[in-house]
Design a protein around this motif. Structure first.
Motif, PDB file in Angstrom:
ATOM      1  N   ILE A  34      19.788 -23.099 -70.751  1.00  0.00           N
ATOM      2  CA  ILE A  34      19.972 -22.598 -72.108  1.00  0.00           C
ATOM      3  C   ILE A  34      21.431 -22.847 -72.493  1.00  0.00           C
ATOM      4  CG2 ILE A  34      18.138 -20.856 -72.058  1.00  0.00           C
ATOM      5  CD1 ILE A  34      20.399 -18.772 -71.571  1.00  0.00           C
ATOM      6  N   GLU A  35      21.672 -22.975 -73.804  1.00  0.00           N
ATOM      7  CA  GLU A  35      23.010 -23.329 -74.261  1.00  0.00           C
ATOM      8  C   GLU A  35      23.932 -22.113 -74.267  1.00  0.00           C
ATOM      9  OE1 GLU A  35      22.643 -25.495 -77.956  1.00  0.00           O
ATOM     10  OE2 GLU A  35      24.716 -26.201 -77.772  1.00  0.00           O
ATOM     11  N   THR A  36      25.178 -22.319 -73.908  1.00  0.00           N
ATOM     12  CA  THR A  36      26.182 -21.250 -74.052  1.00  0.00           C
ATOM     13  C   THR A  36      27.411 -21.819 -74.769  1.00  0.00           C
ATOM     14  OG1 THR A  36      27.710 -19.775 -72.893  1.00  0.00           O
ATOM     15  CG2 THR A  36      27.062 -21.725 -71.693  1.00  0.00           C
ATOM     16  N   GLY A  37      28.019 -20.962 -75.586  1.00  0.00           N
ATOM     17  CA  GLY A  37      29.232 -21.387 -76.280  1.00  0.00           C
ATOM     18  C   GLY A  37      30.470 -21.201 -75.406  1.00  0.00           C
ATOM     19  N   ASP A  38      30.298 -20.520 -74.268  1.00  0.00           N
ATOM     20  CA  ASP A  38      31.444 -20.175 -73.430  1.00  0.00           C
ATOM     21  C   ASP A  38      31.487 -21.082 -72.202  1.00  0.00           C
ATOM     22  OD1 ASP A  38      33.371 -19.052 -71.852  1.00  0.00           O
ATOM     23  OD2 ASP A  38      32.399 -17.081 -71.661  1.00  0.00           O
ATOM     24  N   VAL A  39      32.506 -21.926 -72.163  1.00  0.00           N
ATOM     25  CA  VAL A  39      32.606 -22.898 -71.077  1.00  0.00           C
ATOM     26  C   VAL A  39      32.720 -22.208 -69.711  1.00  0.00           C
ATOM     27  CG1 VAL A  39      35.111 -23.194 -71.303  1.00  0.00           C
ATOM     28  CG2 VAL A  39      33.754 -25.059 -70.417  1.00  0.00           C
ATOM     29  N   ASN A  40      33.380 -21.023 -69.675  1.00  0.00           N
ATOM     30  CA  ASN A  40      33.590 -20.333 -68.394  1.00  0.00           C
ATOM     31  C   ASN A  40      32.293 -19.778 -67.810  1.00  0.00           C
ATOM     32  OD1 ASN A  40      36.556 -20.475 -68.263  1.00  0.00           O
ATOM     33  ND2 ASN A  40      36.362 -19.360 -70.204  1.00  0.00           N
ATOM     34  N   ASP A  41      31.282 -19.675 -68.671  1.00  0.00           N
ATOM     35  CA  ASP A  41      30.013 -19.080 -68.279  1.00  0.00           C
ATOM     36  C   ASP A  41      28.991 -20.155 -67.886  1.00  0.00           C
ATOM     37  OD1 ASP A  41      28.370 -16.892 -68.106  1.00  0.00           O
ATOM     38  OD2 ASP A  41      27.571 -17.168 -70.139  1.00  0.00           O
ATOM     39  N   ALA A  42      29.401 -21.438 -68.006  1.00  0.00           N
ATOM     40  CA  ALA A  42      28.422 -22.524 -67.878  1.00  0.00           C
ATOM     41  C   ALA A  42      28.207 -22.943 -66.427  1.00  0.00           C
ATOM     42  CB  ALA A  42      28.902 -23.724 -68.679  1.00  0.00           C
ATOM     43  N   ASP A  43      26.967 -23.408 -66.143  1.00  0.00           N
ATOM     44  CA  ASP A  43      26.685 -24.056 -64.858  1.00  0.00           C
ATOM     45  C   ASP A  43      26.849 -25.569 -65.002  1.00  0.00           C
ATOM     46  OD1 ASP A  43      25.599 -21.674 -63.378  1.00  0.00           O
ATOM     47  OD2 ASP A  43      24.276 -21.695 -65.132  1.00  0.00           O
ATOM     48  N   LEU A  44      26.699 -26.038 -66.234  1.00  0.00           N
ATOM     49  CA  LEU A  44      26.834 -27.466 -66.506  1.00  0.00           C
ATOM     50  C   LEU A  44      27.616 -27.644 -67.803  1.00  0.00           C
ATOM     51  CD1 LEU A  44      26.046 -30.513 -66.298  1.00  0.00           C
ATOM     52  CD2 LEU A  44      23.888 -29.935 -67.424  1.00  0.00           C
ATOM     53  N   VAL A  45      28.648 -28.489 -67.754  1.00  0.00           N
ATOM     54  CA  VAL A  45      29.419 -28.795 -68.961  1.00  0.00           C
ATOM     55  C   VAL A  45      29.249 -30.290 -69.247  1.00  0.00           C
ATOM     56  CG1 VAL A  45      31.713 -28.823 -70.037  1.00  0.00           C
ATOM     57  CG2 VAL A  45      31.115 -27.013 -68.405  1.00  0.00           C
ATOM     58  N   ILE A  46      28.866 -30.603 -70.492  1.00  0.00           N
ATOM     59  CA  ILE A  46      28.750 -32.017 -70.872  1.00  0.00           C
ATOM     60  C   ILE A  46      29.764 -32.311 -71.962  1.00  0.00           C
ATOM     61  CG2 ILE A  46      27.243 -33.822 -71.807  1.00  0.00           C
ATOM     62  CD1 ILE A  46      24.836 -32.304 -70.826  1.00  0.00           C
ATOM     63  N   LEU A  47      30.580 -33.354 -71.756  1.00  0.00           N
ATOM     64  CA  LEU A  47      31.448 -33.841 -72.828  1.00  0.00           C
ATOM     65  C   LEU A  47      30.751 -35.064 -73.408  1.00  0.00           C
ATOM     66  CD1 LEU A  47      35.035 -33.758 -71.243  1.00  0.00           C
ATOM     67  CD2 LEU A  47      33.854 -31.988 -72.558  1.00  0.00           C
ATOM     68  N   ASN A  48      30.396 -34.980 -74.676  1.00  0.00           N
ATOM     69  CA  ASN A  48      29.709 -36.105 -75.330  1.00  0.00           C
ATOM     70  C   ASN A  48      30.764 -36.843 -76.150  1.00  0.00           C
ATOM     71  OD1 ASN A  48      27.563 -37.699 -76.068  1.00  0.00           O
ATOM     72  ND2 ASN A  48      27.003 -36.409 -77.794  1.00  0.00           N
ATOM     73  N   THR A  49      31.222 -37.965 -75.643  1.00  0.00           N
ATOM     74  CA  THR A  49      32.503 -38.522 -76.062  1.00  0.00           C
ATOM     75  C   THR A  49      32.405 -39.620 -77.125  1.00  0.00           C
ATOM     76  OG1 THR A  49      32.322 -40.161 -74.320  1.00  0.00           O
ATOM     77  CG2 THR A  49      33.432 -38.092 -73.759  1.00  0.00           C
ATOM     78  N   CYS A  50      33.558 -39.911 -77.722  1.00  0.00           N
ATOM     79  CA  CYS A  50      33.659 -40.927 -78.774  1.00  0.00           C
ATOM     80  C   CYS A  50      34.768 -41.918 -78.416  1.00  0.00           C
ATOM     81  CB  CYS A  50      33.993 -40.238 -80.098  1.00  0.00           C
ATOM     82  SG  CYS A  50      34.398 -41.387 -81.419  1.00  0.00           S
ATOM     83  N   HIS A  51      34.512 -43.192 -78.632  1.00  0.00           N
ATOM     84  CA  HIS A  51      35.461 -44.221 -78.211  1.00  0.00           C
ATOM     85  C   HIS A  51      36.002 -45.014 -79.397  1.00  0.00           C
ATOM     86  CE1 HIS A  51      36.433 -47.860 -75.558  1.00  0.00           C
ATOM     87  NE2 HIS A  51      37.001 -46.859 -74.946  1.00  0.00           N
ATOM     88  N   ILE A  52      35.706 -44.548 -80.612  1.00  0.00           N
ATOM     89  CA  ILE A  52      35.928 -45.403 -81.781  1.00  0.00           C
ATOM     90  C   ILE A  52      37.419 -45.686 -82.023  1.00  0.00           C
ATOM     91  CG2 ILE A  52      35.938 -43.599 -83.609  1.00  0.00           C
ATOM     92  CD1 ILE A  52      33.870 -46.723 -83.988  1.00  0.00           C
ATOM     93  N   ARG A  53      38.252 -44.669 -81.797  1.00  0.00           N
ATOM     94  CA  ARG A  53      39.694 -44.875 -81.920  1.00  0.00           C
ATOM     95  C   ARG A  53      40.375 -44.332 -80.670  1.00  0.00           C
ATOM     96  NH1 ARG A  53      37.619 -44.280 -86.811  1.00  0.00           N
ATOM     97  NH2 ARG A  53      37.228 -42.095 -86.392  1.00  0.00           N
ATOM     98  N   GLU A  54      41.603 -44.813 -80.435  1.00  0.00           N
ATOM     99  CA  GLU A  54      42.266 -44.494 -79.177  1.00  0.00           C
ATOM    100  C   GLU A  54      42.379 -42.985 -78.954  1.00  0.00           C
ATOM    101  OE1 GLU A  54      46.148 -46.112 -78.955  1.00  0.00           O
ATOM    102  OE2 GLU A  54      46.351 -45.711 -76.806  1.00  0.00           O
TER     103      GLU A  54
END
Ligand code: SAM
Ligand code: SF4
Length: 488
Positions: A34-54
């Protein structure tokens, strides 16, 4: 019963990434996350990244530095946090991320995130997992559909990806390398997805793609359908009152799209049509495959069928070789077209693109100065456009409760935020609003008596206002062109 595992996802960049992030959440829901807004509470953190500009990709490494501390702290308390990097930086720099950032457990490119459950299991067994291939299978066929409660929580407006990738190879752009070749989803799949969203209260759909109007998906008749045809089909679905699409390329505006704007009241008269530069010399060096006059003619074709249509655009300043006269041509184009808003960026050389090989000729100071001049012009046009709404009565689709108690906020056809004092049960409805004033970029007004057009709009089937949790950023917020943009 096992307690649910918690997933925190942080998405950077464009609307395609927002959509992808939601689909990752939907897919991992099947694995008990389930989703959580609190990174400290997470079992899994996903960074969904962007490469368009440096600057967009640099953010990933600094965020990973912060996540290392979170992961170490959790480990001290006997808790394991897995970290995954997804999106276009993962695609472009997968091996480097694995090398530079031991904190990362999984690296997954934008075409493979339907494999996240298997990749996470692999990482648990073997330490780490990397997948940045362009798989032969279409990921959309493997992604779990969103659950009813997730759709409701995301609000009344949704993105739907209909096309991905790009074959245009503009010389400055990484998209053809990170998202791969252009592919379109079949019409039937899109219709099913939109119908499911509509069944659970969504009434505005924005069709998205890197080049959305290059859409050429298989239709139910076995033929290839255009974006215009797809829009006609979706406009017929009960519950869908507004349709939008983004981002378009000037070269792919065909007659079916123009006809859709002429014939479909649900298709909003606001088109994001990036031009990048007003100088033919620079457009050619960018490999845009259109001239500034081609662009003007495309705008004229839209305006010929809908006088109330408004445009936004993207601009790059400081492309290698851009001289003052080229920049003047950009300003002249902006002055002539008259935009409701636009994004403007400083050119950022991207490794692996042809333009990165060209010697840069525009100094940082010149770039800054040109960006400011362009933004001042765009800002004045945006202000004039917003001012012109004062005293008029316009249809607003109400989205959610505003920060000020008692206020409800919605969007006009042109994505301008509009606030009224009203009861939350107007959320999900299109109602006429008489605009009384403008506060920065927000219109303030009051509900007006219903017009025949607004009465004809259906309220969504089963959305209860209380069910609509304010989303982090609504699709409209993501899409609204801001005049203030940076080199980031
Ligand atoms: N397909 C769309 C088109 O062709 O107009 C644009 C999609 S691109 C993901 C979004 C915007 O990012 C572009 O319109 C461009 O203005 C900007 N952009 C892309 N590459 C850039 C670069 N190397 N430097 C600065 N801005 C860039
Ligand atoms: Fe990038 Fe758009 Fe050009 Fe494709 S058309 S290469 S996505 S800027």
């Amino acid at each position: 019963m096992k307690p649910p595992r918690k997933l925190h996802i942080k998405s950077y960049g464009c609307q395609m990434n927002v959509y992808d992030a939601q689909r990752m959440v939907d897919t991992l829901a099947g694995e008990g996350y389930i989703e959580t807004g609190d990174v400290n509470d997470a079992d899994l953190v996903i960074l969904n990244t962007c490469h368009i500009r440096e600057k967009a990709s640099e953010k990933v490494y600094s965020e990973l530095g912060r996540l290392r501390e979170v992961k170490d702290e959790a480990a001290r308390h006997g808790r394991r946090i897995s970290i995954a990097v997804a999106g276009c930086v993962a695609q472009a720099e997968g091996e480097e991320i694995i090398r530079r950032a031991p904190v990362v457990d999984v690296v997954v490119g934008p075409q493979s995130y339907h494999h996240l459950p298997q990749l996470l299991a692999h990482a648990r067994r073997h330490g780490r997992a990397l997948e940045t291939e362009f798989p032969v299978q279409d990921k959309f066929g493997f992604l779990a559909p969103p659950r009813a409660e997730a759709i409701r929580a995301r609000g009344i407006s949704a993105f739907v990806t209909v096309q991905e990738g790009c074959d245009k190879f503009c010389t400055f752009c990484v998209v053809p390398y990170t998202r791969g070749a252009e592919v379109s989803r079949p019409v039937a799949r899109i219709v099913d997805e939109v119908q499911r969203l509509a069944d659970h209260g969504v009434c505005e759909i924005t069709l998205i793609g890197q080049n959305v109007n290059a859409y050429h998906g298989e239709g139910p008749d076995g033929r290839i359908w255009t974006l215009g045809q797809l829009l006609h089909r979706l406009a017929a679905l009960p519950g869908i009152v507004r349709l939008r699409y983004s981002t378009s390329h000037p070269r792919d505006v065909d007659d079916s799209l123009i006809v859709a704007h002429r014939d479909l009241p649900a298709l909003m008269p606001f088109v994001h049509l990036p031009v990048q530069s007003g100088s033919d010399r620079i457009l050619s060096a960018m490999n845009r495959k259109h001239s500034s006059d081609d662009y003007r003619r495309v705008i004229d074709r839209f305006r010929a069928v809908r006088q109330d249509i408004a445009f936004s655009s993207d601009f790059i300043v400081g492309f290698p070789g851009e001289q003052e006269e080229d920049f003047q041509a950009t300003l002249a184009l902006v002055a002539q077209i008259g935009y409701a808003g636009a994004y403007s960026f400083k050119y950022s050389p991207r490794p692996g693109t042809p333009a990165a090989e060209i010697r840069e000729t525009v100094s940082a100071t010149e770039m800054d100065e040109r960006l400011v001049r362009l933004q001042q012009l765009i800002d004045s046009q945006q202000s004039a456009f917003n001012q012109a709404a004062i005293g008029t009565t316009v249809d607003v689709l109400f989205e959610r409760s505003a920060r000020n108690p008692g206020q409800i906020v919605g969007r006009t056809a042109y994505l301008q935020p509009a606030h009224v004092m009203a009861s939350p049960d107007i959320i999900g409805k299109v109602l006429p609003v008489t605009i009384q004033s403008l506060e920065r970029y927000s219109l303030l007004g009051q509900l007006a008596p219903p017009t025949p057009a607004s009465q004809a709009q259906l309220a969504p089937a089963d959305v209860a206002p209380a069910d609509v949790a304010p989303a982090d950023r609504t699709p409209a917020e993501i899409m609204t062109p801001a005049h203030i943009t940076t080199g980031a």
